[in-house]
Design an enzyme around this catalytic site. Structure first.
Site, PDB file in Angstrom:
ATOM      1  N   GLU A  81       0.822  -1.208   0.000  1.00  0.00           N
ATOM      2  CA  GLU A  81       0.000   0.000   0.000  1.00  0.00           C
ATOM      3  C   GLU A  81       0.865   1.272   0.000  1.00  0.00           C
ATOM      4  O   GLU A  81       0.538   2.253  -0.653  1.00  0.00           O
ATOM      5  CB  GLU A  81      -0.953   0.006   1.204  1.00  0.00           C
ATOM      6  N   LEU A 124      11.647   4.517  -6.879  1.00  0.00           N
ATOM      7  CA  LEU A 124      10.209   4.647  -6.587  1.00  0.00           C
ATOM      8  C   LEU A 124       9.816   6.095  -6.316  1.00  0.00           C
ATOM      9  O   LEU A 124       8.660   6.467  -6.459  1.00  0.00           O
ATOM     10  CB  LEU A 124       9.826   3.803  -5.362  1.00  0.00           C
ATOM     11  N   TYR A 164      -6.758   6.496   4.534  1.00  0.00           N
ATOM     12  CA  TYR A 164      -6.908   5.556   3.420  1.00  0.00           C
ATOM     13  C   TYR A 164      -6.084   4.288   3.668  1.00  0.00           C
ATOM     14  O   TYR A 164      -6.579   3.167   3.565  1.00  0.00           O
ATOM     15  CB  TYR A 164      -6.467   6.202   2.088  1.00  0.00           C
ATOM     16  N   ASP A 182      -9.419   6.685  -2.256  1.00  0.00           N
ATOM     17  CA  ASP A 182      -8.271   7.266  -2.956  1.00  0.00           C
ATOM     18  C   ASP A 182      -8.762   7.797  -4.300  1.00  0.00           C
ATOM     19  O   ASP A 182      -9.972   7.834  -4.547  1.00  0.00           O
ATOM     20  CB  ASP A 182      -7.144   6.235  -3.124  1.00  0.00           C
ATOM     21  N   CYS A 258     -13.078   2.095 -14.928  1.00  0.00           N
ATOM     22  CA  CYS A 258     -13.552   3.478 -14.775  1.00  0.00           C
ATOM     23  C   CYS A 258     -12.330   4.410 -14.727  1.00  0.00           C
ATOM     24  O   CYS A 258     -12.044   5.044 -13.718  1.00  0.00           O
ATOM     25  CB  CYS A 258     -14.398   3.597 -13.508  1.00  0.00           C
TER      26      CYS A 258
HETATM   27 FE1  SF4 Z   1     -17.314   4.394 -14.594  1.00  0.00          FE
HETATM   28 FE2  SF4 Z   1     -18.664   4.124 -16.878  1.00  0.00          FE
HETATM   29 FE3  SF4 Z   1     -18.727   2.203 -15.037  1.00  0.00          FE
HETATM   30 FE4  SF4 Z   1     -19.976   4.496 -14.616  1.00  0.00          FE
HETATM   31  S1  SF4 Z   1     -20.446   2.980 -16.194  1.00  0.00           S
HETATM   32  S2  SF4 Z   1     -18.677   3.388 -13.145  1.00  0.00           S
HETATM   33  S3  SF4 Z   1     -18.567   5.935 -15.604  1.00  0.00           S
HETATM   34  S4  SF4 Z   1     -16.938   2.874 -16.208  1.00  0.00           S
END
Ligand code: SF4
Length: 419
Positions: A81, A124, A164, A182, A258
Site C-alpha cells: 500500500e 520509486l 486511506y 483514494d 472506470c
Molecule cells: Fe465508470 Fe462508466 Fe462504469 Fe460508470 S459505467 S462506473 S462511468 S466505467
C-alpha cells in the site's frame, strides 16, 4: 447546489440529494415524512447492496493476480500500500518482491541500515514514504512486540499511515469494514452517484467517505444475498473476505474500467447503476476543479571525474529526496550561464575539458524538470569540493534520485567508452 444534512428517524446523519441530479442511488430527500424516510432509507440500502454485489461478482472473475493479493500478512500488504501511493502497479511489483526478499519481517525493516532501505526504494521516488515505513516498523517493534496491530486507531497512529492506508490494511489483511477513499475510488463513486461537487471540498469529501463506508458495510450482506462462490484462484477464500474484496473491487474498477479518460462503460459491471453513464456525464466527473499550471525548472549538473572517480554529494535531512545521492548541480533561475563559467565559479578551477553529457527530463508533482549534465575531466585535484569521490562500481551501491541515476549511467558509460 448546497446539500442539507438531515437526521434520519434512526438517528443516523445522512445527506440530502441534489434535486437537479436526483437518482435512484441518491442518499435521501429533504422534507420527507418519517414513514417515507424509512422507505427512502431502505431503498438506499438496497441500492448500496446491489452495487456491492455487482462489484463483488465482477471482482471474483476479473481481479488481477497481483503478488500482494496472495497473502494476508499485514506487513506485506502494508508495504504494497505504501509503495502503490503515487506509483503504478507494474512499477511496484519488482520493488515489492525485492523488499520482502531482503527485509522479510517487520523486525528486519525496523533494524535495516538507512542506506539499505533507500537503496531498496531507489527509483520509486517520494522517499519520505520509506523513512516513515521504517519509523512505523520501529514503533510496531517497540509498542506492539513486532506484531502488526489490528485496531484501526492503532494502525492510523503509525507514522506515514493516513486514513486511506489504515482502512486498506485493516480491510485487506483483517477483513474489517473500514472504508477506503483514494483517487480511483473517488472517480468511481462520483460517477456512479453523479456527485458534481469537487471531492476535495470538506462536505463532499465527508459524503464520499460515508458512501465508501456504507458500501464496505454492505459487503457481507451482498455476498450472502448472492450466495455465489468463485473458482478464481485468488479468491477461494471469498466466503470470509468480503470486506477486503469489496474495497479492492472499488480500487480495481477505478484502475481498469472506470479510468480517468475513456472509461470502459460498455463493459462496466455497474453500468446499470451509474448516474454518470445514464446522464452522459462521465467526462465531467469527478469535478476536480482547475489544475495548477505546471512549473518548468532547469538544473545544470556536473559529472566531475578525477583519477577514475566521480564526485557525488548526499542530500541533507529535511529536504526533498533527503539522504539520496546526486552529482553537484545548481538550479538556473535567470539567464542560463555558460557551463564552463559556472563550473569555474563553483569549484575555483579551470577544467581542461568540459563536454555535454546528457539531458534528463522528468516530472515531480507539478514541476517539469530539465537536468542538463556535463562531463568534466580534471587532471588536478580540486580543492574546493563538497562530497566524496566514488569509483563507478561504488556508485552502483549508492541510492540516487531517478534523474541522477540516469546521469550516473551516462557518465560511467562515457568514461568506459573513453570519450
Ligand atoms: Fe465508470 Fe462508466 Fe462504469 Fe460508470 S459505467 S462506473 S462511468 S466505467
Amino acid at each position: 447546489m448546497r446539500r442539507i444534512e438531515k437526521i434520519t428517524p434512526r438517528g443516523r446523519p445522512k445527506l440530502a440529494p441534489d434535486r437537479t441530479r436526483q437518482s435512484p442511488m441518491a442518499p435521501t430527500q429533504p422534507g420527507i415524512s418519517v414513514v417515507a424516510g424509512d422507505k427512502v432509507l431502505n431503498r438506499m440500502q438496497e441500492s448500496h447492496s446491489t452495487l456491492a454485489a455487482a462489484l463483488l461478482d465482477w471482482f471474483a472473475t476479473s481481479a488481477r493476480d497481483l503478488p500482494w493479493r496472495r497473502t494476508r500478512d499485514p506487513y506485506a500488504i502494508w508495504v504494497s500500500e505504501i509503495m502503490l501511493q503515487q506509483t503504478q502497479v507494474k512499477t511496484v511489483i519488482p520493488f515489492w518482491e525485492r523488499w520482502l526478499r531482503e527485509l522479510p519481517t517487520i523486525e528486519a525493516a525496523a533494524k535495516a541500515p538507512s542506506a539499505k532501505i533507500h537503496k531498496l526504494w531507489e527509483g520509486l521516488g517520494y522517499y519520505t514514504r520509506v523513512r516513515n515505513l521504517q519509523k512505523a516498523a520501529q514503533v510496531v517493534v517497540e509498542r506492539h512486540d513486532g506484531k502488526f496491530p489490528e485496531k484501526f486507531e492503532e494502525v492510523l497512529a503509525l507514522p506515514g499511515i493516513g486514513r486511506y492506508t489504515a482502512g486498506a490494511i485493516c480491510s485487506i489483511a483483517f477483513n474489517q469494514p473500514t472504508p477506503i477513499l483514494d483517487g480511483n475510488v473517488i472517480r468511481v463513486l462520483t460517477r456512479v452517484f453523479g456527485i458534481a461537487e469537487n471531492p476535495k471540498e470538506k462536505r463532499t469529501n465527508a459524503r464520499l467517505w460515508q458512501l465508501a463506508e456504507e458500501l464496505v458495510g454492505r459487503a457481507k450482506e451482498a455476498k450472502d444475498a448472492r450466495g455465489k462462490t468463485t473458482s478464481h484462484p485468488l479468491l477461494s477464500s471469498r466466503e470470509t473476505n468480503f470486506c477486503s474484496f469489496l474495497n479492492q473491487s472499488l480500487m480495481e474498477l477505478g484502475a481498469l474500467v472506470c479510468t480517468p479518460r475513456n472509461p470502459q462503460c460498455l463493459i462496466c459491471p455497474v453500468q446499470k447503476l451509474c448516474v454518470a453513464f445514464k446522464e452522459n456525464r462521465t467526462e465531467e466527473l469527478p469535478n476536480l476543479g482547475r489544475r495548477e499550471a505546471a512549473t518548468a525548472r532547469h538544473f545544470l549538473a556536473f559529472a566531475v571525474v578525477w583519477n577514475g572517480k566521480f564526485l557525488v554529494q548526499q542530500r541533507p535531512a529535511g529536504v526533498v529526496n533527503a539522504q539520496l545521492w546526486e552529482f553537484p548541480n545548481i538550479e538556473i533561475t535567470g539567464a542560463k550561464p555558460a557551463a564552463r563559467e559556472l563550473f569555474e565559479n563553483i569549484f575555483s578551477i579551470a577544467p581542461p575539458k568540459i563536454q555535454p553529457l546528457c539531458i534528463v527530463k522528468h516530472s515531480i508533482t507539478r514541476y517539469r524538470i530539465t537536468l542538463e549534465a556535463f562531463l568534466v575531466s580534471l587532471k588536478t585535484f580540486p580543492q574546493k569540493t563538497d562530497g566524496i569521490w566514488k569509483t563507478p562500481a561504488q556508485l552502483h551501491r549508492l541510492a540516487f534520485t531517478a534523474a541522477h541515476k540516469k546521469l550516473a549511467s551516462a557518465a560511467v558509460k562515457s568514461i568506459l567508452s573513453g570519450r
